[in-house]
Scaffold this motif. Structure first.
Motif, short mmCIF file in Angstrom:
data_model
loop_
_atom_site.label_atom_id
_atom_site.label_comp_id
_atom_site.label_asym_id
_atom_site.label_seq_id
_atom_site.Cartn_x
_atom_site.Cartn_y
_atom_site.Cartn_z
N ALA A 1 117.34 -14.08 36.84
CA ALA A 1 118.38 -15.11 36.77
C ALA A 1 118.55 -15.56 35.33
N THR A 2 119.30 -14.77 34.59
CA THR A 2 119.71 -15.14 33.23
C THR A 2 120.81 -14.16 32.81
N GLU A 3 121.17 -14.19 31.54
CA GLU A 3 122.23 -13.32 31.03
C GLU A 3 121.78 -11.85 31.20
N VAL A 4 122.72 -11.00 31.63
CA VAL A 4 122.35 -9.63 32.04
C VAL A 4 121.89 -8.72 30.88
N GLY A 5 122.15 -9.11 29.64
CA GLY A 5 121.76 -8.27 28.49
C GLY A 5 120.27 -7.96 28.48
N ILE A 6 119.47 -8.84 29.01
CA ILE A 6 118.02 -8.67 28.98
C ILE A 6 117.56 -7.50 29.86
N MET B 1 120.46 -11.71 39.18
CA MET B 1 120.82 -12.69 40.22
C MET B 1 122.34 -12.68 40.39
N SER B 2 123.06 -12.54 39.26
CA SER B 2 124.51 -12.38 39.32
C SER B 2 124.96 -11.43 38.22
N GLU B 3 125.73 -10.41 38.63
CA GLU B 3 126.28 -9.43 37.66
C GLU B 3 127.20 -10.12 36.65
N ASP B 4 127.74 -11.28 37.06
CA ASP B 4 128.72 -11.97 36.21
C ASP B 4 128.08 -12.82 35.11
N SER B 5 126.77 -12.82 35.05
CA SER B 5 126.11 -13.66 34.03
C SER B 5 126.18 -12.98 32.67
N VAL B 6 127.34 -13.09 32.06
CA VAL B 6 127.57 -12.44 30.76
C VAL B 6 127.98 -13.50 29.75
N CYS B 7 127.28 -13.56 28.63
CA CYS B 7 127.64 -14.51 27.57
C CYS B 7 128.58 -13.78 26.60
N MET C 1 127.50 -13.75 22.87
CA MET C 1 126.46 -12.79 22.49
C MET C 1 127.06 -11.38 22.37
N LYS C 2 128.04 -11.09 23.21
CA LYS C 2 128.62 -9.74 23.23
C LYS C 2 129.63 -9.51 22.10
N MET C 3 129.87 -10.54 21.28
CA MET C 3 130.82 -10.37 20.17
C MET C 3 130.24 -9.51 19.05
N ILE C 4 128.92 -9.37 19.02
CA ILE C 4 128.28 -8.57 17.96
C ILE C 4 128.28 -7.10 18.39
N THR C 5 128.88 -6.27 17.55
CA THR C 5 128.95 -4.82 17.82
C THR C 5 128.29 -4.06 16.67
N LEU C 6 128.08 -2.75 16.87
CA LEU C 6 127.50 -1.94 15.79
C LEU C 6 128.42 -1.93 14.56
N GLU C 7 129.74 -1.89 14.80
CA GLU C 7 130.69 -1.86 13.67
C GLU C 7 130.56 -3.15 12.85
N LYS C 8 130.47 -4.28 13.55
CA LYS C 8 130.36 -5.56 12.84
C LYS C 8 129.01 -5.67 12.12
N ASN D 1 117.67 -11.18 22.94
CA ASN D 1 117.54 -10.40 24.19
C ASN D 1 118.86 -10.18 24.94
N TYR D 2 119.90 -10.94 24.62
CA TYR D 2 121.19 -10.78 25.32
C TYR D 2 122.17 -9.87 24.58
N GLN D 3 121.75 -9.32 23.45
CA GLN D 3 122.68 -8.47 22.69
C GLN D 3 122.97 -7.17 23.45
N ILE D 4 124.07 -6.51 23.07
CA ILE D 4 124.42 -5.25 23.74
C ILE D 4 123.32 -4.21 23.45
N PRO D 5 123.12 -3.23 24.35
CA PRO D 5 122.02 -2.27 24.18
C PRO D 5 121.97 -1.61 22.81
N GLU D 6 123.11 -1.15 22.28
CA GLU D 6 123.11 -0.44 20.99
C GLU D 6 122.56 -1.32 19.87
N VAL D 7 122.89 -2.59 19.91
CA VAL D 7 122.41 -3.51 18.86
C VAL D 7 120.91 -3.76 19.05
N GLN D 8 120.49 -3.95 20.29
CA GLN D 8 119.05 -4.13 20.53
C GLN D 8 118.27 -2.92 20.01
#
Ligand code: 13P
Ligand code: SF4
Length: 308
Positions: free
Chosen positions: A238-243, A259-265, A268-275, A22-29
């Protein structure tokens, strides 16, 4: 051919399934076959007929999939996608803790390495920690690791004799620093959904009784189910914003506020469409757990999967 079509083509050719947390970037989800929480994705991994599982999440999740499905090829698009919480305890540290508490039952949150799972009696996720603890005989002392907030939450709900490891996730711990009462004043009609890894989860649970407001402690998939069933128009998450991407897709008419815009893991964001494409193209990076470790780790994982 564009990257999305290339991924879909290779997926078919290799009989692969793409799982995304659930925390993956939108394109991957959006290109994944299944999006879910740690427990849901483990269940899919256990049942799939695919030959290849591409796990878009962090390393311990791919390791869990590989332990459950030893005959399948499990790939993670970036092997550096770790987890700050899983890094807070090693197998040696756990062996020492067990020696100091020889009669205790060990419950490990799924955010742990395979070696730590191999030293555990039960695994649990944020969605079934309470249920797992409740299946253990009442007189037993429990060692809960590695997350101190999920541990305190589980202890508060079950009232059990639980010793808790001093670990935390760097993203969720920070959420505990936010003035929760102020947020509730700001959004009096919102449903508050809180992940039990948050630094505030236990105090929030107690505060909800004081303020008589709608505070709900959930795993990421529990949050999804809540918004599907709620009549509220506004939700504070209140969790990672990817959800939030998945939530907005499910209920476009509602408002979702982190709850916080800064809640970014960042892991989790290391996975991209290219990878993801390269994972399918080059069969990389295969996640393999040594057989002896996998055999031992499978026992607590299977116990967890039986208690849902
Ligand atoms: P969930 O099992 O609730 O998806 O949580 C996993 C996780 O890593 C939370 O930070
Ligand atoms: Fe680990 Fe925290 Fe990232 Fe979840 S959000 S994967 S617990 S570092």
């Amino acid at each position: 051919m564009n990257i999305l079509d290339e991924i879909k083509k290779l997926k078919e050719e290799k009989n692969a399934v793409i799982l995304a947390h659930n925390y993956q970037i939108p394109e991957v989800q959006d290109i994944a076959d299944f999006v879910g929480d740690s427990l849901g994705l483990s269940q899919v991994a256990a049942k799939t007929n695919a030959d290849v599982i591409v796990f878009c999440g962090v390393h311990f999740m791919a390791e869990t999939a590989s332990i459950i499905s030893p005959n399948k090829k499990v790939l993670i698009p970036d092997p550096e996608a770790g987890c700050s919480l899983a890094s807070t305890i090693t197998a040696d540290q756990l062996r020492k803790w067990k020696k100091e508490n020889p009669d205790a039952v060990v419950v490990s949150y799924v955010n742990t390495t395979a070696e730590v799972k191999a030293e555990s009696d039960y695994c649990c996720t944020s969605s079934n920690a309470v249920k797992v603890v409740e299946t253990i005989p009442e007189e037993k002392e429990i060692l809960f690791l590695p997350d101190k907030f999920l541990g305190s939450y589980t202890k508060a709900v079950t009232g059990r004799n639980i010793k808790i490891w001093d670990g935390a996730c760097h993203v969720h711990e920070k959420i505990g620093e936010i003035d929760f009462a102020k947020k509730m004043e700001e959004y009096p009609n919102a449903d508050f959904l809180i992940h039990p890894e948050c630094g505030c989860s236990t105090s929030c649970m107690l505060e909800s009784e004081v303020y008589d407001c709608d505070i709900n402690i959930y795993s990421t998939e529990g949050m999804i189910k809540h918004i599907q069933n709620s009549d509220a128009d506004q939700f504070v998450i209140a969790t990672e914003v990817g959800i939030l991407h998945r939530m907005k897709k499910i209920k476009p008419q509602s408002e979702f506020l982190p709850m916080s815009e800064d809640s970014v893991c960042e892991y989790m964001k290391m996975i991209t469409l290219e990878k993801l494409l390269n994972a399918l193209k080059y069969d990389q990076y295969e996640v393999k757990v040594p057989k002896d470790v996998a055999e031992k780790a499978r026992i607590p994982i299977n116990r967890m999967l039986e208690i849902v």
